[in-house]
Design a protein around this motif. Sequence first.
Motif, PDB file in Angstrom:
ATOM      1  N   GLN A 315     -36.202   6.290  58.082  1.00 54.44           N
ATOM      2  CA  GLN A 315     -36.396   6.973  59.346  1.00 54.44           C
ATOM      3  C   GLN A 315     -35.289   8.018  59.525  1.00 54.44           C
ATOM      4  OE1 GLN A 315     -39.024   6.503  61.256  1.00 54.44           O
ATOM      5  NE2 GLN A 315     -39.834   4.773  60.094  1.00 54.44           N
ATOM      6  N   ILE A 316     -35.689   9.276  59.751  1.00 59.06           N
ATOM      7  CA  ILE A 316     -34.737  10.377  59.887  1.00 59.06           C
ATOM      8  C   ILE A 316     -34.536  10.703  61.364  1.00 59.06           C
ATOM      9  CG2 ILE A 316     -34.231  12.760  59.248  1.00 59.06           C
ATOM     10  CD1 ILE A 316     -34.306  10.801  56.906  1.00 59.06           C
ATOM     11  N   PRO A 317     -33.303  10.721  61.858  1.00 57.54           N
ATOM     12  CA  PRO A 317     -33.065  11.058  63.269  1.00 57.54           C
ATOM     13  C   PRO A 317     -33.534  12.483  63.588  1.00 57.54           C
ATOM     14  CG  PRO A 317     -31.121  10.036  62.291  1.00 57.54           C
ATOM     15  CD  PRO A 317     -32.067  10.322  61.165  1.00 57.54           C
ATOM     16  N   GLU A 318     -33.901  12.688  64.834  1.00 59.13           N
ATOM     17  CA  GLU A 318     -34.462  13.985  65.250  1.00 59.13           C
ATOM     18  C   GLU A 318     -33.564  15.175  64.907  1.00 59.13           C
ATOM     19  OE1 GLU A 318     -36.091  16.187  69.318  1.00 59.13           O
ATOM     20  OE2 GLU A 318     -35.486  14.076  69.359  1.00 59.13           O
ATOM     21  N   PRO A 319     -32.239  15.139  65.125  1.00 65.16           N
ATOM     22  CA  PRO A 319     -31.418  16.321  64.823  1.00 65.16           C
ATOM     23  C   PRO A 319     -31.425  16.698  63.344  1.00 65.16           C
ATOM     24  CG  PRO A 319     -30.244  14.805  66.275  1.00 65.16           C
ATOM     25  CD  PRO A 319     -31.451  14.084  65.786  1.00 65.16           C
ATOM     26  N   ASP A 320     -31.733  15.751  62.466  1.00 70.25           N
ATOM     27  CA  ASP A 320     -31.682  16.020  61.033  1.00 70.25           C
ATOM     28  C   ASP A 320     -33.043  16.336  60.434  1.00 70.25           C
ATOM     29  OD1 ASP A 320     -28.914  15.384  61.029  1.00 70.25           O
ATOM     30  OD2 ASP A 320     -29.459  13.263  61.072  1.00 70.25           O
ATOM     31  N   VAL A 321     -34.105  16.249  61.252  1.00 74.82           N
ATOM     32  CA  VAL A 321     -35.450  16.500  60.738  1.00 74.82           C
ATOM     33  C   VAL A 321     -35.587  17.892  60.112  1.00 74.82           C
ATOM     34  CG1 VAL A 321     -37.850  16.862  61.473  1.00 74.82           C
ATOM     35  CG2 VAL A 321     -36.620  14.810  62.187  1.00 74.82           C
ATOM     36  N   PRO A 322     -35.007  18.967  60.715  1.00 73.86           N
ATOM     37  CA  PRO A 322     -35.188  20.297  60.108  1.00 73.86           C
ATOM     38  C   PRO A 322     -34.638  20.430  58.703  1.00 73.86           C
ATOM     39  CG  PRO A 322     -34.400  20.479  62.377  1.00 73.86           C
ATOM     40  CD  PRO A 322     -34.290  19.042  62.000  1.00 73.86           C
ATOM     41  N   TYR A 323     -33.734  19.553  58.315  1.00 73.28           N
ATOM     42  CA  TYR A 323     -33.113  19.680  56.997  1.00 73.28           C
ATOM     43  C   TYR A 323     -33.882  18.950  55.900  1.00 73.28           C
ATOM     44  CZ  TYR A 323     -29.197  21.101  59.943  1.00 73.28           C
ATOM     45  OH  TYR A 323     -28.413  21.732  60.859  1.00 73.28           O
ATOM     46  N   ILE A 324     -34.921  18.183  56.278  1.00 74.34           N
ATOM     47  CA  ILE A 324     -35.669  17.396  55.298  1.00 74.34           C
ATOM     48  C   ILE A 324     -36.998  18.085  55.001  1.00 74.34           C
ATOM     49  CG2 ILE A 324     -36.811  15.188  54.842  1.00 74.34           C
ATOM     50  CD1 ILE A 324     -33.848  14.951  54.760  1.00 74.34           C
ATOM     51  N   SER A 325     -37.329  18.200  53.730  1.00 68.08           N
ATOM     52  CA  SER A 325     -38.612  18.781  53.317  1.00 68.08           C
ATOM     53  C   SER A 325     -39.064  18.099  52.034  1.00 68.08           C
ATOM     54  CB  SER A 325     -38.486  20.290  53.103  1.00 68.08           C
ATOM     55  OG  SER A 325     -37.524  20.565  52.088  1.00 68.08           O
ATOM     56  N   LYS A 326     -40.311  18.310  51.670  1.00 66.08           N
ATOM     57  CA  LYS A 326     -40.823  17.747  50.423  1.00 66.08           C
ATOM     58  C   LYS A 326     -40.010  18.289  49.245  1.00 66.08           C
ATOM     59  CE  LYS A 326     -45.627  16.768  51.658  1.00 66.08           C
ATOM     60  NZ  LYS A 326     -47.049  17.038  51.334  1.00 66.08           N
ATOM     61  N   GLY A 327     -39.701  17.380  48.316  1.00 71.12           N
ATOM     62  CA  GLY A 327     -38.915  17.779  47.160  1.00 71.12           C
ATOM     63  C   GLY A 327     -37.420  17.607  47.341  1.00 71.12           C
ATOM     64  N   HIS A 328     -36.981  17.223  48.563  1.00 71.87           N
ATOM     65  CA  HIS A 328     -35.542  17.049  48.816  1.00 71.87           C
ATOM     66  C   HIS A 328     -35.026  15.847  48.017  1.00 71.87           C
ATOM     67  CE1 HIS A 328     -32.158  18.092  51.593  1.00 71.87           C
ATOM     68  NE2 HIS A 328     -31.725  16.948  51.087  1.00 71.87           N
ATOM     69  N   PRO A 329     -33.928  16.001  47.291  1.00 68.23           N
ATOM     70  CA  PRO A 329     -33.396  14.873  46.510  1.00 68.23           C
ATOM     71  C   PRO A 329     -32.753  13.824  47.401  1.00 68.23           C
ATOM     72  CG  PRO A 329     -31.939  16.775  46.324  1.00 68.23           C
ATOM     73  CD  PRO A 329     -33.139  17.242  47.091  1.00 68.23           C
ATOM     74  N   ALA A 330     -32.758  12.608  46.898  1.00 73.98           N
ATOM     75  CA  ALA A 330     -32.125  11.492  47.606  1.00 73.98           C
ATOM     76  C   ALA A 330     -31.432  10.607  46.574  1.00 73.98           C
ATOM     77  CB  ALA A 330     -33.154  10.689  48.394  1.00 73.98           C
ATOM     78  N   GLU A 331     -30.278  10.095  46.952  1.00 73.79           N
ATOM     79  CA  GLU A 331     -29.524   9.180  46.084  1.00 73.79           C
ATOM     80  C   GLU A 331     -29.725   7.758  46.586  1.00 73.79           C
ATOM     81  OE1 GLU A 331     -25.219   9.807  44.426  1.00 73.79           O
ATOM     82  OE2 GLU A 331     -25.082   8.559  46.224  1.00 73.79           O
ATOM     83  N   ILE A 332     -30.096   6.866  45.670  1.00 76.84           N
ATOM     84  CA  ILE A 332     -30.408   5.480  46.055  1.00 76.84           C
ATOM     85  C   ILE A 332     -29.507   4.537  45.274  1.00 76.84           C
ATOM     86  CG2 ILE A 332     -32.168   3.685  46.069  1.00 76.84           C
ATOM     87  CD1 ILE A 332     -33.456   7.121  45.929  1.00 76.84           C
ATOM     88  N   THR A 333     -29.004   3.551  45.970  1.00 77.09           N
ATOM     89  CA  THR A 333     -28.261   2.457  45.329  1.00 77.09           C
ATOM     90  C   THR A 333     -28.874   1.146  45.800  1.00 77.09           C
ATOM     91  OG1 THR A 333     -26.634   2.396  47.118  1.00 77.09           O
ATOM     92  CG2 THR A 333     -26.124   3.789  45.212  1.00 77.09           C
ATOM     93  N   CYS A 334     -28.615   0.105  45.033  1.00 81.63           N
ATOM     94  CA  CYS A 334     -29.075  -1.229  45.432  1.00 81.63           C
ATOM     95  C   CYS A 334     -28.043  -2.251  44.992  1.00 81.63           C
ATOM     96  CB  CYS A 334     -30.449  -1.543  44.845  1.00 81.63           C
ATOM     97  SG  CYS A 334     -30.538  -1.501  43.058  1.00 81.63           S
ATOM     98  N   SER A 335     -28.043  -3.377  45.696  1.00 89.52           N
ATOM     99  CA  SER A 335     -27.020  -4.383  45.434  1.00 89.52           C
ATOM    100  C   SER A 335     -27.155  -5.000  44.046  1.00 89.52           C
ATOM    101  CB  SER A 335     -27.101  -5.479  46.505  1.00 89.52           C
ATOM    102  OG  SER A 335     -28.411  -6.049  46.535  1.00 89.52           O
ATOM    103  N   ALA A 336     -28.355  -4.954  43.459  1.00 88.34           N
ATOM    104  CA  ALA A 336     -28.541  -5.523  42.128  1.00 88.34           C
ATOM    105  C   ALA A 336     -27.813  -4.711  41.065  1.00 88.34           C
ATOM    106  CB  ALA A 336     -30.034  -5.593  41.801  1.00 88.34           C
ATOM    107  N   TYR A 337     -27.673  -3.400  41.308  1.00 88.19           N
ATOM    108  CA  TYR A 337     -26.974  -2.520  40.356  1.00 88.19           C
ATOM    109  C   TYR A 337     -25.948  -1.698  41.138  1.00 88.19           C
ATOM    110  CZ  TYR A 337     -31.216  -3.676  37.774  1.00 88.19           C
ATOM    111  OH  TYR A 337     -32.258  -4.338  37.186  1.00 88.19           O
ATOM    112  N   PRO A 338     -24.838  -2.319  41.545  1.00 91.75           N
ATOM    113  CA  PRO A 338     -23.879  -1.634  42.438  1.00 91.75           C
ATOM    114  C   PRO A 338     -23.218  -0.419  41.812  1.00 91.75           C
ATOM    115  CG  PRO A 338     -22.968  -3.705  41.605  1.00 91.75           C
ATOM    116  CD  PRO A 338     -24.398  -3.684  41.190  1.00 91.75           C
TER     117      PRO A 338
END
Length: 464
Positions: A315-338
Amino acid sequence: MTNHAELQFKTHDEQPRLTRWLSHSLLLVLVFCISGTSSFGQSNDKVPRVTVVNPVQKTLVYRLPFKPAEMLAIQEAIVYARTSGYLDQITVDIGDNVEKGQVIAVLDTPELTDEVNVAHAQVLEARAHHAAAQAIADAGTSRVLAANAGLIQAKGQILQASAELRKANAVLEAQKIQTDRIRSLHRQEAATDAQLETAEKDHLLAIADVEVSNEALKAAETKSGAAEAMVTVAVAEKAAKASLVTVGETAITSATARLDHAKTMLGYAMIRAPFSGVITDRFLDPGAAVVTSTSSKTTAIVSIKDLSSIKIYVQIPEPDVPYISKGHPAEITCSAYPNRRFEGVVTRISRDLDRRTRTMKVEILLPNEDGQIYPGMFAIVNFDLIERVDAWTLPAQALLGSKGEYHVYCVVGGVCRAVPIKIGLDDGGTVEITEGLKGDEQVILIGKGLIQAGDRVEAVGSNP
């Protein structure tokens, strides 16, 4: 002043006043505590000594705070049967990989097998009836052909009788003229009695021939009428027999449709994987009763998930919505592979904000070729929204002012000068300076609470 707590990097307008006030107060106390000692150092004419820094160029990133999320399979389904029966075979178990269309279970459905056999027999019967009707229709066609041949023959006889009648009438006319001539000669005694008698006999014979030809023409016309009636009857019989053929064809079509439906239902006894994936759960063992998915009580067989890619919703907060578009990269981490960082990309945006939370749902797709990420893992998602390369920066504690009106104290020729500035990104510790400084200024960091613009100062501790 906006307090946007969810941003890791904020503008200086959003920095809490309390934090900056505490920082200045602590510095003031520290200066007062050490102002009387030689370690702080004042010149004999009481010129304050201040610690200065130079603006530093670095890369700043406007980043959303870490977003917790759950990892989900790109596709998942609980597989049900489309027909009822008993589980005869199940060829997979949890953890097994399956391909799309692969048979994963087989139902025992003897009733459906019987339906297929009955439908097949009905198709054969309908085809036999159709063949018989076709034979009768073919016979009707032959009769029509024979009737048409008789009609043609009758019409030929009419033509022949008409020709004979015309010929007889011509002979009669000629014989009448000859008879009249002989009678005239006989009155003049130029013809004998025998000649007159012969002429009158020939005239009578010509009259008889005409009458015979007339009767022959009438007989031919009667025969032609009968032939036309026979053609009409034959055509009507052919149409009736042709309708039997149509009925037979309809019966074949209906029986074939029932056979196809029975085969389709029997085919549903083989449960196939709807897509390629992994069996994540198994609910039945052989011999269990399976209820069709169209009934009120359904029986699940297996659960299958496609792990080729993982999707994550944040869920993206309203003030940050203009900065998100299709194709935007995201970095993901998980506790299984810290110690690993996974790269995903925004694939779908809901384009609608939740009225309760004022956030927008975003889907991130994460490739999972090696299959080491599993649905249900807890994910932390990080977005880098804005990047400033080679931005001039200062420590946040060097700034003075509030509500967008900021300035810094700079040492110019041993004198404290107030320099207005404008700021950009602020991560709470480092602030981007967008206007007001060139980069070679000596900005007062420590000691600014004891002085004011125009005071003489001694600068120490400037960074290179």
